[in-house]
Design a protein around this motif. Structure first.
Motif, PDB file in Angstrom:
ATOM      1  N   UNK A  71      80.119  51.608  60.692  1.00 32.01           N
ATOM      2  CA  UNK A  71      81.060  50.956  59.779  1.00 32.01           C
ATOM      3  C   UNK A  71      82.238  51.879  59.462  1.00 32.01           C
ATOM      4  N   UNK A  72      81.962  53.165  59.370  1.00 32.29           N
ATOM      5  CA  UNK A  72      83.058  54.122  59.183  1.00 32.29           C
ATOM      6  C   UNK A  72      84.000  54.086  60.378  1.00 32.29           C
ATOM      7  N   UNK A  95      95.354  47.588  57.231  1.00 36.29           N
ATOM      8  CA  UNK A  95      94.287  48.195  58.023  1.00 36.29           C
ATOM      9  C   UNK A  95      92.963  48.206  57.282  1.00 36.29           C
ATOM     10  N   UNK A  96      93.017  48.514  55.976  1.00 36.96           N
ATOM     11  CA  UNK A  96      91.797  48.509  55.158  1.00 36.96           C
ATOM     12  C   UNK A  96      91.204  47.111  55.087  1.00 36.96           C
ATOM     13  N   UNK A 160      95.606  58.390  46.196  1.00 40.75           N
ATOM     14  CA  UNK A 160      94.948  57.265  46.878  1.00 40.75           C
ATOM     15  C   UNK A 160      93.485  57.590  47.136  1.00 40.75           C
ATOM     16  N   UNK A 161      93.223  58.812  47.551  1.00 37.88           N
ATOM     17  CA  UNK A 161      91.849  59.212  47.859  1.00 37.88           C
ATOM     18  C   UNK A 161      90.979  59.212  46.608  1.00 37.88           C
ATOM     19  N   UNK A 162      91.498  59.723  45.507  1.00 34.47           N
ATOM     20  CA  UNK A 162      90.698  59.771  44.282  1.00 34.47           C
ATOM     21  C   UNK A 162      90.447  58.362  43.741  1.00 34.47           C
ATOM     22  N   UNK A 163      91.421  57.460  43.931  1.00 36.12           N
ATOM     23  CA  UNK A 163      91.203  56.060  43.542  1.00 36.12           C
ATOM     24  C   UNK A 163      90.087  55.448  44.392  1.00 36.12           C
ATOM     25  N   UNK A 164      90.073  55.759  45.692  1.00 33.10           N
ATOM     26  CA  UNK A 164      89.012  55.275  46.567  1.00 33.10           C
ATOM     27  C   UNK A 164      87.648  55.767  46.131  1.00 33.10           C
ATOM     28  N   UNK A 165      87.558  57.033  45.731  1.00 28.98           N
ATOM     29  CA  UNK A 165      86.284  57.598  45.260  1.00 28.98           C
ATOM     30  C   UNK A 165      85.823  56.895  43.986  1.00 28.98           C
ATOM     31  N   UNK A 218      86.034  51.567  54.100  1.00 28.59           N
ATOM     32  CA  UNK A 218      87.139  52.125  53.310  1.00 28.59           C
ATOM     33  C   UNK A 218      87.224  53.637  53.521  1.00 28.59           C
ATOM     34  N   UNK A 219      86.079  54.309  53.508  1.00 24.62           N
ATOM     35  CA  UNK A 219      86.067  55.756  53.740  1.00 24.62           C
ATOM     36  C   UNK A 219      86.620  56.089  55.127  1.00 24.62           C
ATOM     37  N   UNK A 220      86.265  55.282  56.124  1.00 23.29           N
ATOM     38  CA  UNK A 220      86.767  55.495  57.476  1.00 23.29           C
ATOM     39  C   UNK A 220      88.269  55.328  57.562  1.00 23.29           C
ATOM     40  N   UNK A 221      88.811  54.329  56.864  1.00 25.25           N
ATOM     41  CA  UNK A 221      90.259  54.091  56.882  1.00 25.25           C
ATOM     42  C   UNK A 221      91.013  55.267  56.261  1.00 25.25           C
ATOM     43  N   UNK A 222      90.522  55.757  55.129  1.00 26.49           N
ATOM     44  CA  UNK A 222      91.172  56.893  54.467  1.00 26.49           C
ATOM     45  C   UNK A 222      91.007  58.173  55.293  1.00 26.49           C
TER      46      UNK A 222
END
Length: 320
Positions: A71-72, A95-96, A160-165, A218-222
């Protein structure tokens, strides 16, 4: 907006998140966290997202999955292909979303038949799925085959990364505390008894699997938009094992432990970079010692709870 959202506990989490974000941002701007440590920090954040999403499947629902790297991979290549065509934040968002759609369909196709299996059989089935995804990506023209994609726009910024976390942790924590989450915990404890009580076990296992797949995507996209280059060799069986190790190392069933394990293992890998020959030996020995003395992981099933801290504080005020 429900009143339960505006609680002291949630306010404490917001303050903690803002303070951590502010401190790390200042350290980056001051040059204390240089480009090398910045890469480490980005890797830790991506690993946190992967660990909490897999913990939802394994630690909460009790389903042993080894397909998280698949999935990543879907999320990474969806974002990579689209952002090369549309090199802006609109392309990243598209993309996400494309990664979400493909991952959701793939998760449903895989989970509906395989989640009727148990134990080793389920692990083998999900592992096979991840390898199928990797082989497909390796042989497609749009993904540039085994050479992978290079020159991906670096659109993943620190905010963006911290928002994803935060989104990943919030989604998994709220699912765990919800009625479906309690149903998943019942399935983990005793699936036959859960079925006897009228719980649709297949439905809740599929739900947990799909949510975990979306967060991994989502982790894979970032990840793809952080490191410019992605290759099929980055999403092998070993990647799934790395994510599993973080879940077991921290403690299955606790989101706090997954976060701490991702940080600890990320820092351990950084420290061991200077010991290339002994790196895997030291890393493996640390895991063996951990499993001997703390078989339930760093925290087991315990969670960091501001609710308990605030309750003790209130009790102390009343006693005084």
């Amino acid at each position: 907006m429900p009143k339960s959202v505006f609680t002291k506990e949630n306010l404490c989490w917001v303050i903690l998140s803002v303070v951590l974000f502010g401190v790390l941002t200042l350290l980056m701007q001051a040059g204390i966290i240089n480009s090398y440590y910045r890469i480490t920090l980005f890797n830790i954040c991506i690993n946190i997202m992967l660990a909490v999403s897999l913990n939802l499947v394994i630690g909460i629902c009790g389903q042993f999955s080894l397909g998280h790297a698949g999935f990543m991979c879907i999320g990474a290549y969806s974002a990579g292909v689209i952002t090369k065509i549309i090199p802006n934040y609109g392309g990243l968002l598209l993309g996400i979303l494309v990664g979400f759609a493909i991952s959701a369909v793939a998760a449903l196709i895989v989970s509906v038949p395989t989640l009727r299996l148990k134990g080793d059989y389920l692990a083998i089935a999900t592992l096979g799925f991840a390898e199928i995804i990797r082989i497909l990506v390796q042989n497609m023209t749009i993904t540039n085959g085994a050479a992978g994609l290079s020159g991906i726009p670096a659109l993943t910024t620190w905010p963006i990364l911290i928002v994803g976390v935060i989104v990943a942790i919030a989604v998994c924590s709220n699912v765990m505390r919800s009625a479906p989450g309690r149903a998943c915990l019942a399935i983990q404890d005793d699936e036959i008894a859960a079925e006897a009580m009228g719980i649709n076990t297949t439905k809740y296992k599929v739900m947990a699997f799909v949510i975990g797949a979306l967060i991994a995507s989502l982790a894979g996209a970032l990840f793809a938009c952080s490191f410019y280059v992605i290759k099929p060799s980055q999403f092998t069986f070993n990647r799934s094992i790395d994510i599993l190790v973080m879940v077991v190392f921290g403690g299955m069933g606790s989101m706090t432990s997954s976060v701490l394990a991702a940080i600890a293992i990320g820092l351990l890998n950084t420290i061991l970079q200077n010991f290339t020959d002994l790196r895997m030996i030291i890393y493996g020995l640390a895991l063996v010692i951990m499993m001997i003395f703390k078989p339930n992981g760093l925290l087991g099933k315990r969670e960091l709870s501001f609710k308990r801290i605030l309750a003790r504080h209130e009790a102390g005020k009343e006693a005084s």
